[in-house]
Design an enzyme around this catalytic site. Sequence first.
Site, PDB file in Angstrom:
ATOM      1  N   PHE A 149      50.887  66.314   6.367  1.00  0.00           N
ATOM      2  CA  PHE A 149      52.150  66.361   5.628  1.00  0.00           C
ATOM      3  C   PHE A 149      53.258  65.559   6.286  1.00  0.00           C
ATOM      4  O   PHE A 149      54.210  65.146   5.622  1.00  0.00           O
ATOM      5  CB  PHE A 149      52.618  67.813   5.470  1.00  0.00           C
ATOM      6  CG  PHE A 149      53.164  68.431   6.748  1.00  0.00           C
ATOM      7  CD1 PHE A 149      54.497  68.240   7.123  1.00  0.00           C
ATOM      8  CD2 PHE A 149      52.359  69.200   7.575  1.00  0.00           C
ATOM      9  CE1 PHE A 149      55.001  68.789   8.292  1.00  0.00           C
ATOM     10  CE2 PHE A 149      52.848  69.752   8.737  1.00  0.00           C
ATOM     11  CZ  PHE A 149      54.176  69.547   9.103  1.00  0.00           C
ATOM     12  N   LYS A 173      42.421  62.443   0.455  1.00  0.00           N
ATOM     13  CA  LYS A 173      42.833  63.837   0.272  1.00  0.00           C
ATOM     14  C   LYS A 173      44.106  64.034   1.078  1.00  0.00           C
ATOM     15  O   LYS A 173      44.083  64.277   2.274  1.00  0.00           O
ATOM     16  CB  LYS A 173      41.740  64.795   0.744  1.00  0.00           C
ATOM     17  CG  LYS A 173      41.755  66.194   0.099  1.00  0.00           C
ATOM     18  CD  LYS A 173      43.006  66.995   0.307  1.00  0.00           C
ATOM     19  CE  LYS A 173      43.128  67.546   1.716  1.00  0.00           C
ATOM     20  NZ  LYS A 173      44.349  68.443   1.851  1.00  0.00           N
ATOM     21  N   GLU A 176      48.661  68.863   0.508  1.00  0.00           N
ATOM     22  CA  GLU A 176      49.138  69.450  -0.737  1.00  0.00           C
ATOM     23  C   GLU A 176      50.598  69.883  -0.651  1.00  0.00           C
ATOM     24  O   GLU A 176      51.204  70.277  -1.662  1.00  0.00           O
ATOM     25  CB  GLU A 176      48.262  70.651  -1.120  1.00  0.00           C
ATOM     26  CG  GLU A 176      48.274  71.813  -0.152  1.00  0.00           C
ATOM     27  CD  GLU A 176      47.351  71.638   1.054  1.00  0.00           C
ATOM     28  OE1 GLU A 176      47.150  72.627   1.780  1.00  0.00           O
ATOM     29  OE2 GLU A 176      46.833  70.511   1.262  1.00  0.00           O
ATOM     30  N   ARG A 177      51.202  69.771   0.544  1.00  0.00           N
ATOM     31  CA  ARG A 177      52.598  70.168   0.693  1.00  0.00           C
ATOM     32  C   ARG A 177      53.571  69.108   0.186  1.00  0.00           C
ATOM     33  O   ARG A 177      54.674  69.417  -0.240  1.00  0.00           O
ATOM     34  CB  ARG A 177      52.900  70.472   2.161  1.00  0.00           C
ATOM     35  CG  ARG A 177      52.109  71.639   2.719  1.00  0.00           C
ATOM     36  CD  ARG A 177      52.426  71.821   4.189  1.00  0.00           C
ATOM     37  NE  ARG A 177      51.605  72.857   4.808  1.00  0.00           N
ATOM     38  CZ  ARG A 177      51.640  73.172   6.105  1.00  0.00           C
ATOM     39  NH1 ARG A 177      52.475  72.522   6.905  1.00  0.00           N
ATOM     40  NH2 ARG A 177      50.858  74.109   6.585  1.00  0.00           N
ATOM     41  N   SER A 226      45.963  68.671  13.137  1.00  0.00           N
ATOM     42  CA  SER A 226      45.961  69.477  14.362  1.00  0.00           C
ATOM     43  C   SER A 226      44.620  69.363  15.071  1.00  0.00           C
ATOM     44  O   SER A 226      43.584  69.059  14.458  1.00  0.00           O
ATOM     45  CB  SER A 226      46.250  70.940  14.033  1.00  0.00           C
ATOM     46  OG  SER A 226      45.163  71.511  13.317  1.00  0.00           O
ATOM     47  N   CYS A 281      53.457  63.603  15.587  1.00  0.00           N
ATOM     48  CA  CYS A 281      52.461  63.728  16.652  1.00  0.00           C
ATOM     49  C   CYS A 281      52.859  62.911  17.874  1.00  0.00           C
ATOM     50  O   CYS A 281      52.307  63.100  18.953  1.00  0.00           O
ATOM     51  CB  CYS A 281      51.088  63.312  16.155  1.00  0.00           C
ATOM     52  SG  CYS A 281      50.931  61.560  15.779  1.00  0.00           S
TER      53      CYS A 281
END
Length: 498
Positions: A149, A173, A176-177, A226, A281
């Site tokens: 995201f 993919k 979805e946020r 993550s 990150c």
Amino acid sequence: MSEHIGHLINGEIHADSTQTQAVFNPATGEQCAVVGMASKETVSQAICAAKAAYPAWRNTPPAARAQVMYRFKLLLEQNQDKICELISREHGKVLSDAKGELARGIENVEFACGIPELLKGEHSRNVGRNIDAWSEFQPLGVVAGITPFNFPAMVPLWMWPSAIMCGNTFILKPSERDPASVLYIAQLAEEAGLPPGVLNVVNGGADVVNQLIDDDAIQAVSFVGSTPIAEAIYNRASEKGKRCQALGGAKNHAVIMPDADLDNVTSALMGAAYGSCGQRCMAISVAVAVGDKVADALVNKLKPQIEALKVGPGNDNTNEMGPLITAAQKDKVAAYVTQAVEQGAEIIVDGRTIVVPGFEAGFFFGGTLFDKVTPEMTIYQEEVFGPVLVVVRVDTLEDAVALINEHEYGNGTCIFTRDGEASRYFSDQVMVGMVGINVPLPVPVSYHSFGGWKRSLFGDLHAYGPDSVRFYTRRKAITQRWPSGGVKDGTLFSFPSL
């Protein structure tokens, strides 16, 4: 009625409304859209579309592919305001951060335009009598990317432009946020002339990820997120015999030497620690001060600037920091801060109590600063992914390097110094994949490659740049003999020789 965000499959938008998930504006806390969560059948349709598009795209001349990418780059530039508004609406980052993100993504598109140069292969004549040999780089087939995201525009542009320029077809993919900007960018690629099925976008959760990994048609998987999920995806993909690069978490340290210009250091840390609300990150989350004198002076300079940070909705150009992505993330960051206080860290600036007038329901968290943090504390050990900077005190540069090397993550790091010997020692000895010398966010430019060490990266090849071409292609070595007419040398062999 909320906007409905669907999937892009074979050049068409699919609603797939059997299951949806709310998308929120983090600044207001209100729902701004719903995103369709792909069913198993929808994912299968995307895979079939990518498989069907692959043979023709594979055989499209690289120069023709590049022409599509050139047009796509121009469309990104022409539509940057809309893209950045979508990013800010769903992610929360201020528009200046969104524009910086998109600019770095466009740089990767520029690199992809030049990939034909890297696909040339090698040739050797007469490796044996009347025998020539060459190698070429061939595409893998259908490949997939799973993106986070925090950079909804940039990270996908790390992946699919290089992948399709190498002749592959792609299934993306995204998170979805914040899916709207991803879908819009994919539509711009089709407007630029990308054939249907070459790039497909499916939204969803873990079930979609697992289906992509498990399907035999998917030849490779790229992931950014993550560390626990990166490791799980890498292991699952590897067990299936797939090529995988999975970029994980980070705990990035900035070492401040006694000779550093603390005004410049403070300015650099403000951007590196609190930009994008710390949801990077590559964010600096640990300032390693060499000596108490340096630490005291650094904290004194940071404190008033953090307190003066202008926090508010991202679409206000006067704001310097927006909200966190979700209410859950806000609660998670607050829990880290509370735990750090309980474990004995000295809190200098507390961001838990911030209130943004008119946006009380937003997911805002103020800039936070800790001093006298020690390595056994949870807030030092784990990735917080929020606007929290901790100061750790050490006596020597050697102690600083040892501290960094002992951490499980090895994504990015930097040193602030005027001493060439110190910088050379640091860059040589530190066990981290990306190192900055007086550069707080040493993100490589597009024609280098991005990746950490240790538990920040699973896989052998880094993201984007030259490594992306190696990741998205297979080398094939070809040896060929055409005997000269009329020459009868009587030699028979199965291996080239003199």
